[in-house]
Design a protein around this motif. Structure first.
Motif, short mmCIF file in Angstrom:
data_model
loop_
_atom_site.label_atom_id
_atom_site.label_comp_id
_atom_site.label_asym_id
_atom_site.label_seq_id
_atom_site.Cartn_x
_atom_site.Cartn_y
_atom_site.Cartn_z
N TRP A 30 0.80 -1.21 0.00
CA TRP A 30 0.00 0.00 0.00
C TRP A 30 0.84 1.27 0.00
O TRP A 30 0.41 2.31 -0.48
CB TRP A 30 -0.93 0.03 1.21
N TRP A 31 2.07 1.23 0.49
CA TRP A 31 2.84 2.45 0.70
C TRP A 31 3.48 3.07 -0.54
O TRP A 31 3.71 4.28 -0.54
CB TRP A 31 3.88 2.23 1.79
N PRO A 32 3.83 2.33 -1.61
CA PRO A 32 4.48 3.02 -2.73
C PRO A 32 3.60 4.09 -3.38
O PRO A 32 4.11 5.09 -3.88
CB PRO A 32 4.77 1.90 -3.72
N PRO A 37 2.60 11.70 -3.23
CA PRO A 37 1.89 12.72 -2.45
C PRO A 37 2.70 13.22 -1.25
O PRO A 37 2.66 14.41 -0.93
CB PRO A 37 0.61 12.02 -2.00
N ALA A 38 3.44 12.33 -0.59
CA ALA A 38 4.26 12.75 0.55
C ALA A 38 5.37 13.70 0.09
O ALA A 38 5.67 14.70 0.77
CB ALA A 38 4.86 11.55 1.25
N LEU A 39 5.97 13.42 -1.04
CA LEU A 39 6.99 14.32 -1.58
C LEU A 39 6.40 15.68 -1.94
O LEU A 39 7.05 16.72 -1.74
CB LEU A 39 7.65 13.69 -2.81
N ILE A 45 5.82 22.41 2.05
CA ILE A 45 6.35 22.92 3.32
C ILE A 45 7.70 23.59 3.11
O ILE A 45 7.97 24.67 3.66
CB ILE A 45 6.45 21.78 4.35
N PHE A 46 8.54 22.99 2.27
CA PHE A 46 9.84 23.58 1.94
C PHE A 46 9.67 24.93 1.24
O PHE A 46 10.42 25.88 1.52
CB PHE A 46 10.65 22.63 1.08
N LEU A 87 -3.12 13.48 -6.92
CA LEU A 87 -2.37 12.23 -6.74
C LEU A 87 -3.05 11.31 -5.73
O LEU A 87 -3.10 10.09 -5.93
CB LEU A 87 -0.94 12.53 -6.29
N LEU A 88 -3.60 11.88 -4.67
CA LEU A 88 -4.31 11.06 -3.69
C LEU A 88 -5.60 10.49 -4.27
O LEU A 88 -5.97 9.35 -3.97
CB LEU A 88 -4.61 11.87 -2.43
#
Length: 112
Positions: A30-32, A37-39, A45-46, A87-88
């Motif tokens: 499930w994580w890939p 989206p996490a990036l 935030i950056f 993406l989500l």
């Protein structure tokens, strides 16, 4: 002359990212599918932190915290994360279809 080329390259880049997201979302784990989206969230935030640091570099003093700054920061964060929502959405659609397919396979095995 260069504007249509840039637009074409941007569309192709976005299409490639979405195809990559579909590929990652259809993986067994499930994580890939959550990596892109996490990036994207980390990038937003950056970007906001860089804007605040840039203000400090230019003016030599801290950013005055006002209601306007908080509102503008929130709106910038939302704008940066529009593609994250896309993406989500791709992730959840792919995972739902994969889950449905797995349930159909399980029912077919039980019918035998």
């Amino acid at each position: 002359m260069f504007v249509p080329f840039r637009i074409l390259m941007m569309v192709l880049l976005l299409a490639a990212v979405i195809v990559l997201q579909v590929f990652l979302s259809r993986r067994k784990a499930w994580w890939p599918g959550l990596v892109l989206p996490a990036l994207e969230v980390a990038y937003s935030i950056f970007a906001i932190a860089s804007a605040i640091a840039g203000y400090y570099e230019v003016y030599g003093k801290g950013v005055p915290v006002t209601a306007s700054l908080i509102c503008d920061t929130f709106l910038a964060f939302v704008q940066c994360n529009i593609f994250t929502l896309v993406l989500l959405a791709v992730y959840f659609v792919c995972r739902r279809s994969q889950k449905r397919k797995k349930q159909l396979d399980k029912m077919n095995i039980q019918d035998l």
